[in-house]
Each structure stands twice: as C-alpha cells, then as structure tokens.
Design an enzyme around this catalytic site. Structure first.
Site, PDB file in Angstrom:
ATOM      1  N   TYR A  69       0.826  -1.214   0.000  1.00 20.15           N
ATOM      2  CA  TYR A  69       0.000   0.000   0.000  1.00 20.15           C
ATOM      3  C   TYR A  69       0.859   1.263   0.000  1.00 20.15           C
ATOM      4  O   TYR A  69       0.648   2.177  -0.813  1.00 20.15           O
ATOM      5  CB  TYR A  69      -0.901  -0.017   1.238  1.00 20.15           C
ATOM      6  N   GLN A  70       1.846   1.331   0.884  1.00 18.26           N
ATOM      7  CA  GLN A  70       2.645   2.547   1.038  1.00 18.26           C
ATOM      8  C   GLN A  70       3.409   2.884  -0.247  1.00 18.26           C
ATOM      9  O   GLN A  70       3.463   4.051  -0.660  1.00 18.26           O
ATOM     10  CB  GLN A  70       3.645   2.394   2.199  1.00 18.26           C
ATOM     11  N   ASP A  94       0.931   6.842  10.459  1.00 22.47           N
ATOM     12  CA  ASP A  94       1.870   5.762  10.781  1.00 22.47           C
ATOM     13  C   ASP A  94       3.258   6.009  10.204  1.00 22.47           C
ATOM     14  O   ASP A  94       4.217   5.330  10.562  1.00 22.47           O
ATOM     15  CB  ASP A  94       1.333   4.415  10.302  1.00 22.47           C
ATOM     16  N   GLU A 114      -1.372  15.583   9.767  1.00 20.46           N
ATOM     17  CA  GLU A 114      -2.083  14.470  10.395  1.00 20.46           C
ATOM     18  C   GLU A 114      -2.907  15.021  11.555  1.00 20.46           C
ATOM     19  O   GLU A 114      -2.380  15.754  12.404  1.00 20.46           O
ATOM     20  CB  GLU A 114      -1.093  13.418  10.896  1.00 20.46           C
ATOM     21  N   ASP A 163      -3.552   9.813   2.432  1.00 22.57           N
ATOM     22  CA  ASP A 163      -3.515   8.474   3.013  1.00 22.57           C
ATOM     23  C   ASP A 163      -4.520   8.442   4.146  1.00 22.57           C
ATOM     24  O   ASP A 163      -4.186   8.667   5.307  1.00 22.57           O
ATOM     25  CB  ASP A 163      -2.111   8.148   3.513  1.00 22.57           C
ATOM     26  N   SER A 165      -7.965   6.785   6.304  1.00 19.13           N
ATOM     27  CA  SER A 165      -8.674   5.566   6.664  1.00 19.13           C
ATOM     28  C   SER A 165      -9.948   5.496   5.833  1.00 19.13           C
ATOM     29  O   SER A 165     -10.191   6.343   4.972  1.00 19.13           O
ATOM     30  CB  SER A 165      -8.981   5.555   8.166  1.00 19.13           C
ATOM     31  N   ASP A 166     -10.784   4.504   6.070  1.00 14.54           N
ATOM     32  CA  ASP A 166     -12.008   4.352   5.291  1.00 14.54           C
ATOM     33  C   ASP A 166     -12.995   5.471   5.617  1.00 14.54           C
ATOM     34  O   ASP A 166     -12.854   6.163   6.623  1.00 14.54           O
ATOM     35  CB  ASP A 166     -12.622   2.982   5.573  1.00 14.54           C
ATOM     36  N   TYR A 231      -6.324  -6.336   4.115  1.00 13.34           N
ATOM     37  CA  TYR A 231      -7.493  -5.494   3.878  1.00 13.34           C
ATOM     38  C   TYR A 231      -8.654  -6.362   3.415  1.00 13.34           C
ATOM     39  O   TYR A 231      -8.442  -7.442   2.853  1.00 13.34           O
ATOM     40  CB  TYR A 231      -7.193  -4.436   2.814  1.00 13.34           C
TER      41      TYR A 231
END
Length: 291
Positions: A69-70, A94, A114, A163, A165-166, A231
């Site tokens: 992913y990253q 993260d 963030e 980046d 979250s859902d 995921y």
C-alpha cells in the site's frame, strides 16, 4: 465501529462498509489500546501478520504487508510527475507514506498534515519501521486539519497524497467533491493528487462516486489498485487526478532501473507493476467506472 476480540482472534465487523462479511487475524496480545480525541486506537501483535494498527475497529496496516500500500500510493503519483519537488501528505499518521515519498530522488520538500497526534506517537513507539519516515530531513509534520492547511497553502505542491482511513469518522470528508476542489487549488500547474479510493469488490458505487468527484475538478483521472492481504478482499484502490489533460497516468514518466529500485529498498513497486495497476476487470470498466 464494530469489532470483536474472542478466543484469541481479532475480527473486523464493520457492517456499513463490508456488509455480510468479516476479516479476522489471530492475535498473540493487545499491545496498546486507547480512545484518542478523534478515534479508538489499538495496536495488536498478531501471530502471522506482525504488529497491526487498528483505528475505529478497522485494520490500517500490518508489518507483514504494509509496503504494498505505502509504495503504490506514493510512487504511482510521484513517477507520473516530471518533477515532483514539493509533496503534501494528508493523513498517514503511521509514517509509511512519508518513508516512501522521501525515497524519491527528485523530492526536496515534504509537508505532512495528520489530525491525530496519538497515531503518530504510537506509531513511533510500536511501528518504527514505518514511523522512520518522520525522521527524514525532507519532512515537516503538522498536527492539524488537512482542509485548514490547504486553505492557506494554494498553488504550492506538485503532488498531494491523501492516506486516509475508510470513509467513517474523521476521514469521511476526504472522499467528497469539495476536498478534490481544495486539493486542486493547492497544486502547482500540472500537479497530481492520489487518494485512497476503496475497493470495487465491496462497494463499486462508492468507488464510482469518488472517481466522479475527482473528475469534476481534474481533466485526467484514473483508478489503480494493489493487493494488501490484510485489507477486506485483499484489495485496495487509488483515485489519481492530474491537472494536465495530456498526461498519461498509466505510463510512468520516471522509470527506475532494478538497481535503483533495490537502492530505494522497494519491494512491490516497479514500472511494470505501475502500468498493470490500472488494468481493470471488464465488469468494472464497462459497467461502473468507464475510465
């Protein structure tokens, strides 16, 4: 948020996002858990996926497969831009995206915003192989709201990576049309945005809506995807928009040699993977996305 921990297993039970299914990991122990100002945070030691970060009951990353992913959310847009000198990361607490963006030799300056400082602090403690991204001299970290930051930084960035979250909790706004409008204003001419875009296996309508939100503000839009076993469905996608109508996002401008990829310690991304990531199943391309 719906989750369950029973008989040595952690289970994602987020019915709104993936109704009728669950995903479970066998755990050795819960390393840390707390309720921050914005979300529920857990760090779990699993038996086969290493350390796992969970936000509001949803797995964000594991040390076993996070690199897929990253690397992809970072290098897909970076290698599609001829000179990505200044990059903005929204989210990514993260540190994994910062780690990857800093590897690109043309990137000179990285700004990251963030909202939840506890995610950053806990990642530094429990996910050091990802949080090492915060140590890059290229990076300036701001704890705050990405919307507010971009409103005061117009026409500044070559690439913006979201980046998130859902689309639940504090991340909901990052999937909406006004967010793409705000990102476009923060880009330099010819700039590129790349956002976590969900998976068509679970909610193709959500993917379609996110793509259409991007299309309203960017002349060139594409959807790419990668495999991440931890995921749901082992799959996640990215919505990429470019302010240049002549840019071919599916073919990287910068193609790294195998030696260069090794030097950057990339384990997933390559030029071949880049192009392949945009190939979509016929039912998706024909019936829903048509991009």
């Amino acid at each position: 948020m719906m989750e369950a921990i029973a008989n040595g297993w952690f289970s994602e039970l987020q019915n709104d996002l993936w109704p009728g299914q669950a995903f479970s990991l066998k755990i050795n122990k819960i390393i840390h858990e707390e309720k921050s100002k914005y979300q529920d945070i857990k760090v779990i030691e699993t038996s086969t996926y290493g350390t796992c970060l969970v936000l509001d009951g949803i797995i964000q990353c594991t040390t076993r497969d996070e690199f897929s992913y990253q690397e992809m959310i970072s290098f897909l847009p970076l290698t599609s831009h001829p000179n990505p000198r200044k990059v903005l990361i929204v989210g990514g607490g993260d540190g994994g995206v910062a780690r990857e963006v800093a590897k690109h030799p043309l990137v000179e300056e990285i700004h990251q915003v963030e909202i939840d400082e506890r995610v950053v602090e806990l990642s530094k403690k429990y996910l050091p192989n990802m949080a090492c991204g915060f140590q890059s001299p290229k990076l300036k970290l701001t704890i705050g709201d990405g919307f507010a930051f971009m409103k005061t930084h117009e026409n500044e960035f070559d690439v913006i990576i979201t980046d998130s979250s859902d689309p639940v909790g504090p991340a909901v706004s990052l999937f909406q049309e006004n967010y793409y409008q705000l990102m476009k204003k923060s880009l330099r001419p010819g700039g590129i945005v790349c956002s976590q875009g969900g998976t068509y296996w679970l909610d193709c309508e959500h993917v379609k809506n996110t793509v259409n939100s991007c299309k309203k503000h960017f002349p060139t839009v594409a959807y790419a995807h990668t495999t991440v076993p931890s995921y749901p469905c082992g799959h996640i996608g990215f919505v990429i928009g470019c302010a240049d109508s002549n840019r071919d996002l599916k073919t990287p401008i910068k193609k790294f040699s195998k030696t260069e990829l090794d030097d950057m310690k990339l384990k997933y991304y390559s030029s071949d993977i880049h192009s392949a990531a945009f190939a979509l199943p016929r039912w998706v391309e024909k019936s829903f996305l048509s991009i």
